[in-house]
Design a protein around this motif. Structure first.
Motif, PDB file in Angstrom:
ATOM      1  N   GLN A   1       8.289  25.801  -2.604  1.00 12.32           N
ATOM      2  CA  GLN A   1       7.471  26.640  -3.474  1.00 12.32           C
ATOM      3  C   GLN A   1       8.260  27.743  -4.173  1.00 12.32           C
ATOM      4  O   GLN A   1       7.687  28.718  -4.649  1.00 12.32           O
ATOM      5  CB  GLN A   1       6.280  27.250  -2.717  1.00 12.32           C
ATOM      6  N   SER A   2       9.574  27.582  -4.246  1.00 12.96           N
ATOM      7  CA  SER A   2      10.382  28.615  -4.893  1.00 12.96           C
ATOM      8  C   SER A   2      11.179  28.062  -6.060  1.00 12.96           C
ATOM      9  O   SER A   2      11.411  26.858  -6.166  1.00 12.96           O
ATOM     10  CB  SER A   2      11.344  29.262  -3.884  1.00 12.96           C
ATOM     11  N   VAL A   3      11.586  28.982  -6.926  1.00 15.10           N
ATOM     12  CA  VAL A   3      12.524  28.713  -8.010  1.00 15.10           C
ATOM     13  C   VAL A   3      13.721  29.612  -7.763  1.00 15.10           C
ATOM     14  O   VAL A   3      13.562  30.819  -7.538  1.00 15.10           O
ATOM     15  CB  VAL A   3      11.906  29.027  -9.389  1.00 15.10           C
ATOM     16  N   ARG A   4      14.893  29.032  -7.782  1.00 14.72           N
ATOM     17  CA  ARG A   4      16.113  29.817  -7.579  1.00 14.72           C
ATOM     18  C   ARG A   4      16.990  29.748  -8.814  1.00 14.72           C
ATOM     19  O   ARG A   4      17.060  28.715  -9.478  1.00 14.72           O
ATOM     20  CB  ARG A   4      16.892  29.329  -6.360  1.00 14.72           C
TER      21      ARG A   4
ATOM     22  N   SER B   1       6.538  33.059  -6.542  1.00 12.31           N
ATOM     23  CA  SER B   1       5.146  33.249  -6.961  1.00 12.31           C
ATOM     24  C   SER B   1       4.311  31.971  -6.952  1.00 12.31           C
ATOM     25  O   SER B   1       3.097  32.022  -7.128  1.00 12.31           O
ATOM     26  CB  SER B   1       5.109  33.871  -8.364  1.00 12.31           C
ATOM     27  N   HIS B   2       4.922  30.810  -6.743  1.00  8.80           N
ATOM     28  CA  HIS B   2       4.171  29.549  -6.754  1.00  8.80           C
ATOM     29  C   HIS B   2       3.469  29.321  -5.421  1.00  8.80           C
ATOM     30  O   HIS B   2       3.931  29.772  -4.371  1.00  8.80           O
ATOM     31  CB  HIS B   2       5.103  28.374  -7.049  1.00  8.80           C
ATOM     32  N   ASN B   3       2.341  28.599  -5.487  1.00 10.49           N
ATOM     33  CA  ASN B   3       1.558  28.286  -4.291  1.00 10.49           C
ATOM     34  C   ASN B   3       1.677  26.830  -3.872  1.00 10.49           C
ATOM     35  O   ASN B   3       0.961  26.382  -2.986  1.00 10.49           O
ATOM     36  CB  ASN B   3       0.073  28.614  -4.540  1.00 10.49           C
ATOM     37  N   ASP B   4       2.572  26.098  -4.524  1.00 15.47           N
ATOM     38  CA  ASP B   4       2.758  24.682  -4.216  1.00 15.47           C
ATOM     39  C   ASP B   4       4.159  24.272  -4.664  1.00 15.47           C
ATOM     40  O   ASP B   4       4.923  25.091  -5.172  1.00 15.47           O
ATOM     41  CB  ASP B   4       1.684  23.849  -4.921  1.00 15.47           C
ATOM     42  N   GLN B   5       4.488  23.001  -4.508  1.00 14.06           N
ATOM     43  CA  GLN B   5       5.809  22.487  -4.870  1.00 14.06           C
ATOM     44  C   GLN B   5       6.114  22.724  -6.351  1.00 14.06           C
ATOM     45  O   GLN B   5       5.236  22.574  -7.192  1.00 14.06           O
ATOM     46  CB  GLN B   5       5.874  20.981  -4.603  1.00 14.06           C
ATOM     47  N   VAL B   6       7.369  23.044  -6.643  1.00 15.82           N
ATOM     48  CA  VAL B   6       7.814  23.232  -8.024  1.00 15.82           C
ATOM     49  C   VAL B   6       8.530  21.954  -8.452  1.00 15.82           C
ATOM     50  O   VAL B   6       9.644  21.678  -8.014  1.00 15.82           O
ATOM     51  CB  VAL B   6       8.734  24.465  -8.160  1.00 15.82           C
TER      52      VAL B   6
END
Length: 136
Positions: free
Chosen positions: A84-87, A102-107
């Motif tokens: 659920q993250s972006v790096r 800030s995401h609540n599910d898979q990116v």
């Protein structure tokens, strides 16, 4: 990497430089010199196609890495994960420079705009978030 005209292999990456699990995404840098890959082994690899070597390997995600993109200036790599993250990875420092949580599910997808100032991230819940990354 194959030459389409001749069918010859121009670059190849074996188990020593490859991922330990399936590759989910592969993207070329804008200048075509780098190949960036995302894998179920929770890592991002950056291959230098001219030197035919692994230039960097980034770890930090806690689950599968599903997507990658390279900024237009080749200074940063973005990755989206099932954690659920972006790096944002800094290629020169070979380190994570920022993490968005800030995401609540898979990116499932990440994409830089043409000048590298914004990054879009698509999530499994149907949302798309756009981040201003111009100061990173």
């Amino acid at each position: 990497v194959y030459d389409l005209e001749t069918g010859a292999v121009t670059s190849s990456f074996n188990e020593a430089t490859g991922h330990a699990m399936p590759v989910r995404c592969a993207k070329f840098s804008h200048n075509g010199e780098l190949l960036v890959t995302a894998s179920d082994d929770m890592s991002v690899h950056v291959y230098d196609l001219k030197a035919q070597c692994l230039a960097a390997s980034f770890t930090g995600h806690t689950s599968w890495v599903l997507s990658v993109d390279c900024s237009s200036d080749q200074r940063h790599i973005a990755s989206g994960s099932s954690d659920q993250s972006v790096r944002i990875w800094d290629l020169a420092a070979k380190d994570c420079s920022h993490t968005f949580t800030s995401h609540n599910d898979q990116v499932w997808s990440v994409a830089y705009n043409n000048d590298g100032t914004c990054l879009a991230a698509g999530c499994d819940d149907g949302s798309v978030e756009v981040y201003d990354v111009s100061s990173l």
